[in-house]
Design a protein around this motif. Sequence first.
Motif, mmCIF file in Angstrom:
data_model
loop_
_atom_site.group_PDB
_atom_site.id
_atom_site.type_symbol
_atom_site.label_atom_id
_atom_site.label_comp_id
_atom_site.label_asym_id
_atom_site.label_seq_id
_atom_site.Cartn_x
_atom_site.Cartn_y
_atom_site.Cartn_z
ATOM 1 N N ASP A 63 0.611 -1.260 0.598
ATOM 2 C CA ASP A 63 0.002 -0.157 0.195
ATOM 3 C C ASP A 63 0.850 1.124 0.561
ATOM 4 O O ASP A 63 1.017 2.009 0.673
ATOM 5 C CB ASP A 63 -1.009 -0.124 1.122
ATOM 6 N N VAL A 64 1.176 1.226 -1.159
ATOM 7 C CA VAL A 64 2.326 3.099 -1.520
ATOM 8 C C VAL A 64 1.264 3.960 -1.462
ATOM 9 O O VAL A 64 1.910 4.869 -0.570
ATOM 10 C CB VAL A 64 2.928 2.320 -2.238
ATOM 11 N N VAL A 65 0.143 3.922 -1.410
ATOM 12 C CA VAL A 65 -0.548 5.472 -1.303
ATOM 13 C C VAL A 65 -0.541 5.646 0.518
ATOM 14 O O VAL A 65 -0.767 7.177 1.009
ATOM 15 C CB VAL A 65 -1.899 5.114 -1.352
ATOM 16 N N ALA A 66 -0.612 4.792 1.361
ATOM 17 C CA ALA A 66 -0.484 4.890 2.671
ATOM 18 C C ALA A 66 0.341 5.003 3.236
ATOM 19 O O ALA A 66 0.308 5.911 4.164
ATOM 20 C CB ALA A 66 -1.737 3.795 3.416
ATOM 21 N N ALA A 67 1.731 4.552 2.237
ATOM 22 C CA ALA A 67 2.877 4.811 3.475
ATOM 23 C C ALA A 67 3.181 6.093 3.102
ATOM 24 O O ALA A 67 3.253 7.100 3.234
ATOM 25 C CB ALA A 67 4.375 3.731 2.417
ATOM 26 N N ARG A 68 3.521 6.530 1.571
ATOM 27 C CA ARG A 68 3.147 7.442 1.616
ATOM 28 C C ARG A 68 2.226 8.733 2.140
ATOM 29 O O ARG A 68 2.598 10.185 2.372
ATOM 30 C CB ARG A 68 2.955 8.450 -0.328
ATOM 31 N N LYS A 69 0.833 8.963 2.578
ATOM 32 C CA LYS A 69 0.159 9.349 3.289
ATOM 33 C C LYS A 69 0.820 9.574 4.521
ATOM 34 O O LYS A 69 0.998 10.873 5.579
ATOM 35 C CB LYS A 69 -1.053 9.077 3.370
ATOM 36 N N VAL A 70 1.524 9.421 4.815
ATOM 37 C CA VAL A 70 1.967 8.892 7.009
ATOM 38 C C VAL A 70 3.751 9.385 6.255
ATOM 39 O O VAL A 70 3.780 10.234 6.866
ATOM 40 C CB VAL A 70 2.689 7.503 6.525
ATOM 41 N N PHE A 71 4.002 9.347 5.462
ATOM 42 C CA PHE A 71 5.307 9.944 5.088
ATOM 43 C C PHE A 71 4.676 11.006 5.009
ATOM 44 O O PHE A 71 5.812 12.431 5.839
ATOM 45 C CB PHE A 71 6.548 9.407 3.469
ATOM 46 N N ASP A 72 3.888 11.998 4.524
ATOM 47 C CA ASP A 72 3.424 13.425 3.887
ATOM 48 C C ASP A 72 3.588 14.099 5.413
ATOM 49 O O ASP A 72 3.272 15.473 4.928
ATOM 50 C CB ASP A 72 3.165 13.308 2.909
ATOM 51 N N GLY A 73 2.625 13.236 5.983
ATOM 52 C CA GLY A 73 2.078 14.088 7.289
ATOM 53 C C GLY A 73 3.060 13.564 8.710
ATOM 54 O O GLY A 73 2.893 15.012 9.665
ATOM 55 N N MET A 74 4.434 13.597 8.072
ATOM 56 C CA MET A 74 5.633 14.010 9.174
ATOM 57 C C MET A 74 5.908 15.379 9.527
ATOM 58 O O MET A 74 6.217 15.767 8.282
ATOM 59 C CB MET A 74 6.482 12.957 9.315
ATOM 60 N N ALA A 75 5.897 15.891 11.038
ATOM 61 C CA ALA A 75 6.746 16.890 10.823
ATOM 62 C C ALA A 75 7.592 17.073 10.795
ATOM 63 O O ALA A 75 8.738 17.929 10.704
ATOM 64 C CB ALA A 75 6.125 17.710 12.511
#
Length: 863
Positions: A240-252
């Motif tokens: 699930d690359v989309v979910a992984a990228r969502k977590v990554f983009d949301g990292m402060a």
Amino acid sequence: MLPPPTRTQLNPPLLLIDSLHTPQPPPPAHRHIPTTKRPRGLSFTAPRAAASAEATSSDRSAALRALCLHGQLDQALWLLESSPEPPDEDVYVALFRLCEWRRAVDAGMRACAHADAEHPSFGLRLGNAMLGMLVRFGETWHAWRVFAKMPERDIFSWNVMVGGYGKAGFLEEALDLYYRMLWAGVRPDVYTFPCVLRTCGGIPDWKMGREVHAHVLRFGFGAEVDVLNALVTMYAKCGDVVAARKVFDGMAVADCISWNAMIAGHFENHECVAGLELFLTMLENEVHPNLMTITSVTVASGLLSVIDFGKEMHGFAVKRGFATDVAFCNSLIQMYTNIGRMGDAGKIFSRMDTKDAMSWTAMISGYEKNGFPDKALEVYALMELHNVSPDDVTIVSALAACACLGRLDVGIKLHELAQSKGFIRYIVVANTLIEMYAKSKHIDKAIEIFRCMAEKDVVSWSSMIAAFCFNHRSFEALYYFQHMLAHVKPNSVTFIAALSACAATGALRSGKEIHAHVLRSGIGSEGYLPNALLDFYVKCGQTGYAWAQFSAHGEKDVVSWNIMLSGFVAHGHGDIALSFFNQMVDIGKQPDEVTFIALLCACSRAGMVSQGWELFRTMTEKYSIIQNLKHYACMVDLLSRVGRLTEAYNFINRMPIKPDAAVWGALLNGCRIHRHVELGELAAKFILELEPNDVGYHVLLCDLYADAGRWAQVARVRKIMQEKGLEQDHGCSWVEVKGVTHAFLTDDESHPQIKEIIAVLHGIYERMKASSFAPVDYSEDKEVSEDDIFCGHSERLAVAFGLINTTPGTSISVTKNRYTCQSCHMILKMISNIVRREIAVTDTKQLHHFKDGSCSCGDVEYG
């Protein structure tokens, strides 16, 4: 004792765990720990004696602590085991930590056995120290025993066990422990979730990973960098690359590990472009990449064949001081091998001062994948000389090279090595062994490996089906395919192998059923599958279905056109083949060497010499295709068939490359047709020097003598064949009736309808005699005719069976493993005229389509 319960079992409360049977993980190999207690000293009741014993025990504990503090492990262990009384817990803790730091497994296990014998239960501090050491040593079974003897457990205890089980490969058990921890009321910390998420990614279990993600948020760890990095990795491992990228983009806050995890996640899910773009974004954000970043990006640039970018990464690594690192050099080798530049890969490899197993494996795999299997085995031999232990990937690559070269001797040694190292249980190793044995003509050994496999994936089944096809055991291939459908979902490779088996046996109905499977699976346009369907219909003589498949296939490559060209040639439509070629050129499709082989065969079958010469010149002058031995063989065949034998012989002598057996074989066949024994014997002399053990050429030489009536020479050649152990396959023909394929062997009378079949054939023979067409079965001047020896007449039985069991007017399709003799050819023409049926017979030379007393081959070679 039982393994830890899964989540579906009822988990007992933590306080009651020890009162039940102690759960136990799967049985990994473990050492035996003696549990017998050592004899203790005598107990004194006198107060002064007791005080003295207490002081002595205290002094001994202090001495043990001092020895541990100074790293004197052997002395400490000796003093521990020689003491009549056990030391205090601090001594054990210090000893366990020293053993863990020293990686002293044997000493640690002896100390563990001593503590186990002296303590009915372990305190929190002592138990945690033991757990940490045992898990570090990989002794999960003993760690579980210690864990079960701990009345009190904290978060460290649970984290060590969860992480230990995960690292040992017991992933489901690790997750079960995590849920038991939650049920026991222990709150996870920042170290818990990375272990659990790594385990979810290792299974992979996307659903449970999502559940653990919810736990991360519930317990307030949604801002922890280490936890978020683990989440990115987990989603990427689960696809699930989309979910992984969502977590990554949301990292402060994202560190280098965060970027590496996301970049690697794109690469692992075949999104190399997105991964490279993210790497460039990483540089723009002034995040300094580390060795792991550069290594993964370098490999990805090779997968995309972006050589310039790869070279830039090489220069970047030099500036960062990573150019001599073994891991980076390995990535460079992989990059160059992925784009086929084995010379550059070899230079990197030769300049490496230190090479690990991955370095050698990268070179072996690179040579094998780029079509240099001999070089792959040479590098493997050097790897053995350098005493570098191969891993499973090395063995797989070397076995693949053996399969290409037919090196059974090396393959057997690799098989033995895989067994000794335990790699044989890996599916990929077993699959490659199946392929190696199949291509080495040891199909029974391939079957043995397949049956011994504990687990079989789609590659296992596909390899086995392809192995049967390769060894001309097509019925078994179809049997395995049917059996596979109940266990594993086929992929495109499976369908291709099964269609090949159908084409070989003429199993039209089975092939249509496979076509329906393909359509239901939605993979009708995947890979080579459209061409495999096209090839199947062509070989079964179904020109209508073949044309429909060709028309329905959107993106037609040169292989599609070549298959249709070969089909027209096989049906004796040389003129249509040439017209089809012109259409191919008009739409801008570039022909290849296979195209011209089909065209030259068409000219040969039709006797079109001038057109053949024109095509032979055109392929070089117009299309820049260099003629190979197959093209020269086609030209020799063309000249020989029309009787220009001297010209064909002179053409061979003028060839710029050394002629092979096929070139001389074409001349020999022409000599057979035109009964030119002397030149045929000369051609046979060259053939048997090149291919002394080829059955087909011996049979062709027998044909030459037999057609010229020289039966003494036929007997001589057959005697030579018997002395060499060269035996032809039994004549066999296959016919499909009502979805069932029936096989008929020469002189086989075991078929349940054999009496009816013989009666039908005798009736046809009588009608032929009445029409003054006597079947050439037996001759007065010889005991057995050449047709009986080299044809077998099995197709007559198959056709007669088809006539009995099909409705009038239905066409009959027969496949044969030998060529059709003159007698059978004449009889089948007569049958098609008598019963008004279309009969298709595909033999080893061509497809004969009989209709209304004539054949599509134009009676060439049967006059």
